[in-house]
Design a protein around this motif. Structure first.
Motif, mmCIF file in Angstrom:
data_model
loop_
_atom_site.group_PDB
_atom_site.id
_atom_site.type_symbol
_atom_site.label_atom_id
_atom_site.label_comp_id
_atom_site.label_asym_id
_atom_site.label_seq_id
_atom_site.Cartn_x
_atom_site.Cartn_y
_atom_site.Cartn_z
ATOM 1 N N GLN A 57 -3.856 -18.082 -12.287
ATOM 2 C CA GLN A 57 -3.594 -18.639 -10.964
ATOM 3 C C GLN A 57 -3.197 -17.531 -9.989
ATOM 4 N N LYS A 58 -3.902 -16.434 -10.073
ATOM 5 C CA LYS A 58 -3.671 -15.291 -9.191
ATOM 6 C C LYS A 58 -4.969 -14.939 -8.474
ATOM 7 N N THR A 59 -4.828 -14.285 -7.331
ATOM 8 C CA THR A 59 -6.021 -13.890 -6.573
ATOM 9 C C THR A 59 -6.561 -12.539 -7.013
ATOM 10 N N GLY A 60 -5.686 -11.717 -7.609
ATOM 11 C CA GLY A 60 -6.086 -10.352 -7.931
ATOM 12 C C GLY A 60 -6.165 -9.474 -6.706
ATOM 13 N N MET A 61 -5.597 -9.952 -5.599
ATOM 14 C CA MET A 61 -5.628 -9.214 -4.334
ATOM 15 C C MET A 61 -4.217 -8.812 -3.923
ATOM 16 N N LEU A 62 -4.084 -7.594 -3.427
ATOM 17 C CA LEU A 62 -2.825 -7.093 -2.893
ATOM 18 C C LEU A 62 -3.071 -6.631 -1.464
ATOM 19 N N ALA A 63 -2.093 -6.824 -0.593
ATOM 20 C CA ALA A 63 -2.225 -6.408 0.802
ATOM 21 C C ALA A 63 -1.285 -5.246 1.084
ATOM 22 N N VAL A 64 -1.760 -4.271 1.853
ATOM 23 C CA VAL A 64 -0.898 -3.184 2.314
ATOM 24 C C VAL A 64 -0.935 -3.176 3.837
ATOM 25 N N LEU A 65 0.244 -3.210 4.445
ATOM 26 C CA LEU A 65 0.360 -3.234 5.895
ATOM 27 C C LEU A 65 0.669 -1.841 6.414
ATOM 28 N N ILE A 66 -0.197 -1.349 7.309
ATOM 29 C CA ILE A 66 -0.009 -0.032 7.914
ATOM 30 C C ILE A 66 -0.126 -0.168 9.426
ATOM 31 N N PRO A 67 0.454 0.741 10.192
ATOM 32 C CA PRO A 67 0.341 0.647 11.651
ATOM 33 C C PRO A 67 -1.001 1.140 12.189
ATOM 34 N N ARG A 68 -1.488 2.286 11.666
ATOM 35 C CA ARG A 68 -2.728 2.875 12.180
ATOM 36 C C ARG A 68 -3.533 3.478 11.037
ATOM 37 N N ILE A 69 -4.735 2.963 10.828
ATOM 38 C CA ILE A 69 -5.570 3.487 9.747
ATOM 39 C C ILE A 69 -6.129 4.860 10.106
ATOM 40 N N THR A 70 -6.163 5.204 11.412
ATOM 41 C CA THR A 70 -6.682 6.502 11.836
ATOM 42 C C THR A 70 -5.682 7.633 11.602
ATOM 43 N N ASN A 71 -4.440 7.298 11.331
ATOM 44 C CA ASN A 71 -3.452 8.323 11.006
ATOM 45 C C ASN A 71 -3.752 8.858 9.604
ATOM 46 N N PRO A 72 -4.025 10.154 9.458
ATOM 47 C CA PRO A 72 -4.394 10.703 8.149
ATOM 48 C C PRO A 72 -3.362 10.438 7.050
ATOM 49 N N PHE A 73 -2.093 10.345 7.420
ATOM 50 C CA PHE A 73 -1.069 10.046 6.409
ATOM 51 C C PHE A 73 -1.337 8.687 5.776
ATOM 52 N N PHE A 74 -1.583 7.677 6.605
ATOM 53 C CA PHE A 74 -1.816 6.337 6.075
ATOM 54 C C PHE A 74 -3.176 6.236 5.393
ATOM 55 N N SER A 75 -4.161 6.975 5.887
ATOM 56 C CA SER A 75 -5.472 6.981 5.230
ATOM 57 C C SER A 75 -5.354 7.513 3.807
ATOM 58 N N GLN A 76 -4.595 8.603 3.649
ATOM 59 C CA GLN A 76 -4.405 9.174 2.315
ATOM 60 C C GLN A 76 -3.582 8.248 1.437
ATOM 61 N N LEU A 77 -2.579 7.598 2.019
ATOM 62 C CA LEU A 77 -1.751 6.660 1.262
ATOM 63 C C LEU A 77 -2.594 5.498 0.754
ATOM 64 N N ILE A 78 -3.465 4.970 1.612
ATOM 65 C CA ILE A 78 -4.324 3.849 1.234
ATOM 66 C C ILE A 78 -5.293 4.252 0.126
ATOM 67 N N GLU A 79 -5.888 5.436 0.268
ATOM 68 C CA GLU A 79 -6.833 5.894 -0.759
ATOM 69 C C GLU A 79 -6.154 5.983 -2.117
ATOM 70 N N SER A 80 -4.951 6.558 -2.149
ATOM 71 C CA SER A 80 -4.214 6.681 -3.405
ATOM 72 C C SER A 80 -3.846 5.310 -3.954
#
Length: 346
Positions: A57-80
């Protein structure tokens, strides 16, 4: 029944690689894909995420909330995070808030409506008291961002210490008129970095000139505008701490366009140690954050909370930051000498 470990063993590859093949990760060689597919065929292994989701009874989906995907810090965090999530059998949904309180709550509703199993917040716009109500629907983890009132796991670096070592480095280079830039003091991360920055100045008996505060800079273009504001000043700073490498890069590129020498006319230090810091000329001194480690701990902690069902339990993971000295604060001939002095002190 065969498992993913059996496939990895037969293919002679890691479980992570097998997981990436199953989840169609783009950075896997054709040879490794063929080995995995061959092993799966031999073992009769067929991944069935739909059946697994229904059973748990799970979706297998997780959400990550970031302010700006164009910020390289958050892009690298998301990739990892995506790599870690895939390895653990989850898919990652990226939600860009653009620093909007309304959007943040809209994305938290994904948890309420059972569209995701858990949420990682890499930034916070709303008060914790409002966010906390969503814990009745599933686990929430804070990563990068922190809140003293949070009742959930918090994975972050010592932002105050990061601001302190950046400013102290500039002080150690003989600078007395030092500027500071950040996105906004609405950001708790920016507040912590400024606290550390001011602490270093106070220790050196230096008074911070509020005219040197640029609290509205987040992008390369913003950095260019910061430079022009500095250029127009009668009494200019000799150095600036930017709490982001993007802004630091914008300052440096525009300064050089106007014939300024870096660091002789203006020393610049950033934060995050993004790839742009090594690509700029001159290279940018910065404060390194362990992004991959942060992402790994965040995913492992979130999955653990999904299993334990202990959603209301504070747990702090404070990671270390490191000063990276490059040419934007120390002339090229002296970079190695300064690094040697720091190692000797350590």
């Amino acid at each position: 029944m065969s498992t993913i470990e059996d496939v990895a063993r037969l293919a002679g590859l890691s479980r992570t690689t097998v997981s990436r093949v199953i989840n169609n990760h783009p950075y896997v060689s054709i040879e490794k894909k063929q080995l995995v597919i061959s092993a799966m065929n031999q073992l009769g292994y067929v991944p069935n995420s739909a059946a697994r989701s229904l059973r748990n009874q799970k979706t297998g989906m997780l959400a990550v909330l970031i302010p700006r995907i164009t910020n390289p810090f958050f892009s690298q965090l998301i990739e990892s995070m995506e790599i870690e999530a895939s390895d653990k059998g989850y898919q990652l949904i990226v939600c860009q808030t653009r620093y909007s309180k309304k959007k943040e709550l809209t994305y938290l509703n994904l948890l309420k409506t059972k569209q995701v199993d858990g949420v990682i917040m890499a930034s916070i716009q709303n008060d914790w008291e409002l966010i906390e109500g969503y814990l009745q629907y599933g686990p929430i983890i804070l990563c990068n961002e922190e809140d003293e009132n949070a009742t959930v796991p918090v994975i972050h670096v010592n932002q105050e210490y990061g601001g302190y070592i950046a400013a102290k480095h500039l002080v150690d280079q003989g600078h007395q008129r030092i500027a500071f830039s950040c996105r906004s003091l609405q950001s708790k991360v920016a507040k912590k970095r400024e606290v550390g920055f001011l602490k270093a100045l106070k220790e050196a008996d230096l008074t911070f000139d509020e005219n040197f505060a640029f609290r509205d800079a987040a992008s390369i273009q913003d950095g260019k505008e910061v430079f022009h504001r500095i250029r127009e000043m009668k009494d200019k700073p000799s150095a600036i701490f930017s709490s982001g490498d993007e802004v630091a890069a914008g300052i440096i590129s525009e300064a050089r366009r106007y014939g300024w020498r870096i660091p002789e006319d203006l020393a610049v230090i950033g934060f995050d140690n993004q790839a742009i810091a090594e690509l700029m000329q001159p290279t940018i001194s910065t404060v390194h954050q362990p992004i991959q480690q942060m992402a790994s701990i965040a995913l492992a902690t979130l999955v653990d909370r999904l299993h334990s069902k202990k959603f209301h339990l504070r747990q702090d993971h404070i990671l270390t930051v490191e000063l990276v000295i490059r040419e934007s604060t120390v002339s090229q001939n002296n970079v190695q000498l300064v690094e040697g002095d720091l190692q000797a002190q350590g």
